[in-house]
Design an enzyme around this catalytic site. Structure first.
Site, PDB file in Angstrom:
ATOM      1  N   GLN A 179       0.758  -1.176   0.167  1.00  0.00           N
ATOM      2  CA  GLN A 179       0.042  -0.010   0.146  1.00  0.00           C
ATOM      3  C   GLN A 179       0.926   1.076   0.050  1.00  0.00           C
ATOM      4  O   GLN A 179       0.275   2.386   0.013  1.00  0.00           O
ATOM      5  CB  GLN A 179      -0.970   0.004   1.235  1.00  0.00           C
ATOM      6  N   HIS A 238      -1.084  -0.199   5.643  1.00  0.00           N
ATOM      7  CA  HIS A 238      -1.492   1.068   6.512  1.00  0.00           C
ATOM      8  C   HIS A 238      -0.668   2.051   6.795  1.00  0.00           C
ATOM      9  O   HIS A 238      -0.170   2.524   8.010  1.00  0.00           O
ATOM     10  CB  HIS A 238      -1.968   0.235   8.061  1.00  0.00           C
ATOM     11  N   TYR A 245      -9.854 -10.867   9.689  1.00  0.00           N
ATOM     12  CA  TYR A 245     -10.136 -11.239   8.410  1.00  0.00           C
ATOM     13  C   TYR A 245     -10.356 -12.949   8.473  1.00  0.00           C
ATOM     14  O   TYR A 245     -10.846 -13.579   7.662  1.00  0.00           O
ATOM     15  CB  TYR A 245      -8.673 -11.095   7.684  1.00  0.00           C
TER      16      TYR A 245
END
Length: 411
Positions: free
Chosen positions: A124, A188, A305
């Protein structure tokens, strides 16, 4: 009574696909959205958690009455992440790999602008949020966030530099802030950035996702999982809630966040709002107040998750802020903007949220700090919307992970 949209595609100038939403409206003076008690979300939730108050999730849907259209202006961007408007109406766009580009209002892109510090491109991470100085016309200063490699890991960094007169490079780029501690993760980073009304910067960070760093969202000595407020030089902004306190970082504005990828100021109230990713379920919309704790990972409306509970599986705890709204299943909310223009009157002061996993732009109607309606725009486009901003012309502009630049405006 109200018009119904019919979506179809035509080939526009230069062969670009232009997707248009058209409809008939017999009462052109009507600007109030058509509303219903039926929510737009009908999917099965990941948990059986109950909201803390009525309207906190699955609010009734609204539908835009004013005829509008949307066009694809460009399809060649490479993983765009942030978008902001320049004073002349053009757009400044970041691409994750480290490129900064200017897009004309017809979508034509500049060559990559050079001079930015190297980014840590992984997962990310990359070149992330972007904003310009409130005095850009005079100083041409640009501010951005990016993932930076450090000796002990990587982190979210904030940099600034001057856009050259020929718009080919950033001059005298310098990193003004680093959200420490660094960590060896690719997840993140947060990464949104914008100016407040006092000329200081709000910056969002993530808690880097790992179980070992997750508790740092609650740690006032760490910059992870926070909304920060800093000066143009990267120092703690005066008036912050932890100013002068030895056991907390003075740059912290709010804490207890998971991964904030949306920041916007409500033009009607001047208050800061944010969106952040939950785990499985529990994406949040929050009204940010100085010094408040927004709960992660102590309270959440999501689950791991794996399907396991998060921590003690609490949704409410005294002293921790409740989200103004949450989604389960998730929409994966990224960049956000409030609409302040007059082009589509019923959108005035509504919040628009770019949705990644659910591939739409969410329109959120807020009254008295409560969500009272939700609409999903461009859902048939099948795009992961990464960021959205209001242009100087009163249109909305959005970028997607697949490289598209959209314009949404009154028909």
């Amino acid at each position: 009574m109200y018009k119904h949209f019919k979506f179809y595609s035509i080939i526009g100038v230069g062969g670009l696909l232009m997707s248009v939403a058209c409809g008939q409206n017999s009462a052109s003076s009507v600007v109030k959205s058509d509303s219903t008690s039926v929510p737009v979300e009908t999917g099965k939730a990941n948990s059986d958690y109950k909201p803390a108050f009525e309207g906190q999730t699955r609010i009734g849907s609204v539908k835009t009455v004013t005829p509008y259209e949307f066009k694809v202006l460009d399809t060649t961007l490479k993983s765009p992440w942030g978008i902001t408007s320049l004073p002349d109406g053009r757009l400044l766009i970041t691409e994750k790999a480290g490129n900064l580009r200017i897009a004309a209002q017809d979508g034509k892109l500049s060559e990559p602008i050079t001079g930015l510090p190297a980014v840590k491109l992984a997962g990310q991470g990359g070149l992330l949020g972007i904003t310009i100085d409130t005095d850009f016309n005079n100083n041409r200063m640009v501010y951005w966030t990016f993932s930076e490699e450090r000796p002990d890991g990587n982190l979210t960094a904030v940099a600034k530099g001057k856009l050259s007169a020929d718009e080919k490079k950033i001059e005298n780029a310098v990193v003004i802030y680093r959200a420490t501690p660094a960590h060896k993760s690719t997840l993140h980073y947060g990464g949104r950035i914008l100016f407040d009304k006092t000329g200081n910067l709000f910056v969002s960070t993530g808690e880097r996702s790992d179980l070992e760093t997750r508790p740092l969202a609650q740690d006032l000595k760490a910059a992870l999982g926070k909304v920060l407020r800093i000066t143009k030089d990267g120092k703690a902004a005066p008036g912050n809630p932890y100013e002068g306190k030895a056991d907390a970082r003075p740059e912290i504005y709010s804490y207890g966040h998971r991964n904030v990828q949306g920041l916007a100021i409500n033009p009607a109230t001047g208050e800061l709002w944010e969106t952040e990713f939950g785990p499985r379920g529990g994406d949040e919309l929050n009204r940010i107040q100085a010094g408040k704790n927004y709960g992660w990972p102590i309270i959440t409306y999501g689950i791991e998750y794996s399907g396991a509970k998060v921590g003690d599986s609490l949704q409410v705890k005294e002293g921790l802020e409740q989200p103004a709204y949450y989604w389960d299943p998730v929409i994966s909310p990224s960049g956000i903007t409030f609409y302040s223009g007059n082009g589509i009157a019923e959108w005035k002061n509504n919040l628009f949220i770019s949705s990644l996993s659910r591939t739409h732009i969410a329109r959120i109607v807020i009254e008295n700090n409560k969500v009272v309606g939700e609409e999903r725009l461009l859902a048939d486009e099948g795009q992961r919307f990464r960021d959205v901003t209001e242009g100087k012309d009163g249109a909305l502009y959005a970028v997607t992970d697949m490289g598209r630049l959209y314009k949404i405006s009154k028909k």
